[in-house]
Design an enzyme around this catalytic site. Structure first.
Site, PDB file in Angstrom:
ATOM      1  N   TYR A 180      24.198  49.620  18.409  1.00 15.39           N
ATOM      2  CA  TYR A 180      25.078  48.548  18.736  1.00 15.39           C
ATOM      3  C   TYR A 180      24.319  47.198  19.224  1.00 15.39           C
ATOM      4  O   TYR A 180      24.746  45.999  18.600  1.00 15.39           O
ATOM      5  CB  TYR A 180      26.045  48.896  19.807  1.00 15.39           C
TER       6      TYR A 180
ATOM      7  N   ASP B 201      40.495  46.116   6.614  1.00 13.81           N
ATOM      8  CA  ASP B 201      39.319  46.812   6.903  1.00 13.81           C
ATOM      9  C   ASP B 201      38.097  45.618   6.780  1.00 13.81           C
ATOM     10  O   ASP B 201      37.988  45.305   5.582  1.00 13.81           O
ATOM     11  CB  ASP B 201      39.014  47.963   5.893  1.00 13.81           C
TER      12      ASP B 201
HETATM   13  N1  SER Z   1      31.349  47.263  26.739  1.00 15.39           N
HETATM   14  C1  SER Z   1      30.482  47.379  25.856  1.00 15.39           C
HETATM   15  C2  SER Z   1      29.844  48.659  25.608  1.00 15.39           C
HETATM   16  O1  SER Z   1      29.748  49.463  26.760  1.00 15.39           O
HETATM   17  C3  SER Z   1      29.173  46.229  26.182  1.00 15.39           C
HETATM   18  O2  SER Z   1      29.293  45.236  25.317  1.00 15.39           O
HETATM   19  O3  SER Z   1      29.547  49.218  24.752  1.00 15.39           O
END
Ligand code: SER
Length: 317
Positions: A140, A51
Site C-alpha cells: 500500500y 471499476d
Molecule cells: N488508514 C490507512 C491504513 O491504515 C492509512 O492510510 O491503511
C-alpha cells in the site's frame, strides 16, 4: 463558486461516504456522481457502478455527466494489501493511472489521497518532515509513494491540476474503515458504546498520527478549493490532526465509560504500525493553504461516543 461536476471513486468507503455527503451539501446533489465497484443501496443519490480498472467506462461517465473534478478514493488499504500484494498494487496503480490519463485528456482537477504509509522504518518517526526518506514497508505504501510521484509528473509534464494529502488514520462515526492498520481507532469506540471489552490488534503504546473525520473532510475541501498558485506541492502534503496510542484512547473513553476495558493481542498490523510515524510535521500545508486541525483526542472521544450512542439506541429501539 464555479459550477463543478464531481465524480468520486470509492464513494462507498470510509471517507467517500462522508465526503460525498459534504460535496452534495456544498455543490448540490445533482453535481456529485458517486461511483464504486458495487451499488451503495441508496437509490436517492446519483450513482454509477465503476471499476477503476476500466478506463473506457471512466471516460464514458466523464462525457455523460460533464465531469470537471475527480476525487479518486478507490484503493486497497495497508493491512488488506499485505494479504495479496500484486492485486493491491494493480488496483492502486492502474486505478490512479487511469484517473490521471482521463484528467489529462478532459482537463480535470484531481484529488489523490496519499497516506502516512509512504514512510517506513528509515524515516524519523517524531514530527516526520515533508521531505523525508520514503521507503515504505507495505505494498500500500509503495503504491502511494509511486502514486504521489506520478501525480507530480502529470502536473509538471502535462499541467494536470492534481492535489493530494497524506492522510493519517481517520476516525469517524459515520462509516467503518476497511482493511487498514489504523482501523482499531474506530472499532474501539463501537465496542465501548456496545459495552464490550475491546481486543486491540496493536500494542498499548503504539503511537500513530490520527485525524477526526470532520478535520479530514475540511482539509480535503480546503486543498481542492485553494487557488492553484497556493498549491505548491504537487506530490502530496503532510497533514496532521493529532496522535495517540491505544492506551491513551482507552483512558479517554474511561472518563466517559469508567467500566470500559481493552485487552491486547497484537498481530501483523503491529509491525506495519511500528514502521509508520508517531507524529507529522505539516508546516507546508499550514503555510501554503492555511491548514489548521480542530479536533484532539478529548474532542474526538466525546463526539464519537455521543454519535454512536445515538446510533445504537436508534438501532435497538
Ligand atoms: N488508514 C490507512 C491504513 O491504515 C492509512 O492510510 O491503511
Amino acid at each position: 463558486m464555479e459550477t463543478e461536476t464531481i465524480l468520486v471513486t470509492g464513494a462507498n468507503g470510509q471517507i467517500g461516504t462522508v465526503l460525498t455527503e459534504e460535496l452534495r451539501r456544498r455543490y448540490g446533489a445533482s453535481a456529485v456522481l458517486s461511483t464504486d465497484i458495487r451499488h451503495s443501496g441508496n437509490n436517492n443519490i446519483l450513482f454509477e457502478e465503476l471499476d477503476v480498472m476500466y478506463k473506457d467506462r471512466l471516460a464514458v461517465l466523464i462525457k455523460k455527466y460533464g465531469v470537471s473534478q475527480i476525487y479518486h478514493l478507490a484503493a486497497i488499504l495497508s493491512a488488506k494489501g499485505e494479504q495479496n500484494p500484486k492485486w493491491a498494487w494493480e488496483i492502486n496503480m492502474a486505478g490512479l493511472f487511469n484517473i490521471l490519463e482521463v484528467a489529462r485528456e478532459f482537463n480535470l482537477r484531481v484529488f489523490f489521497p496519499s497516506s502516512i504509509a509512504v514512510f517506513g522504518g528509515m524515516t524519523p518517526r517524531v514530527n516526520t518532515p515533508q521531505y523525508a526518506v520514503l521507503q515504505p514497508e507495505t505494498v500500500y505504501g509503495i503504491s502511494k509513494v509511486a502514486g504521489e510521484n506520478w501525480c507530480q509528473y502529470f502536473h509538471q509534464k502535462y499541467g494536470v491540476d492534481v492535489r493530494s494529502v497524506r492522510y493519517p488514520g481517520i476516525i469517524g462515526y459515520q462509516s467503518l474503515p476497511g482493511g487498514g492498520t489504523t482501523d482499531y481507532a474506530v472499532e474501539i469506540f463501537h465496542s465501548a458504546v456496545k459495552g464490550e471489552t475491546f481486543e486491540c490488534f496493536l500494542e498499548p503504546d503504539s503511537r500513530l498520527p490520527m485525524m477526526y473525520m470532520a478535520d479530514a473532510i475540511r482539509a480535503t475541501l480546503e486543498l481542492m478549493e485553494a487557488p492553484g498558485e497556493d498549491v505548491k506541492i504537487r506530490s502530496s502534503y503532510n497533514l496532521a490532526g493529532t496522535n495517540f496510542t491505544p492506551a491513551e484512547v482507552v483512558r479517554e473513553i474511561q472518563k466517559h465509560i469508567p467500566e470500559f476495558k481493552a485487552t491486547y493481542k497484537p498481530d501483523f498490523r503491529q509491525q506495519i504500525a511500528a514502521s509508520w510515524p508517531e507524529s507529522i510535521d505539516d508546516g507546508h500545508a499550514r503555510e501554503d493553504w492555511g491548514w489548521a486541525p480542530e479536533f484532539g483526542l478529548p474532542e474526538i472521544t466525546a463526539d464519537m461516543l455521543a454519535h454512536l450512542r445515538e446510533y445504537y439506541q436508534a438501532t435497538i429501539s
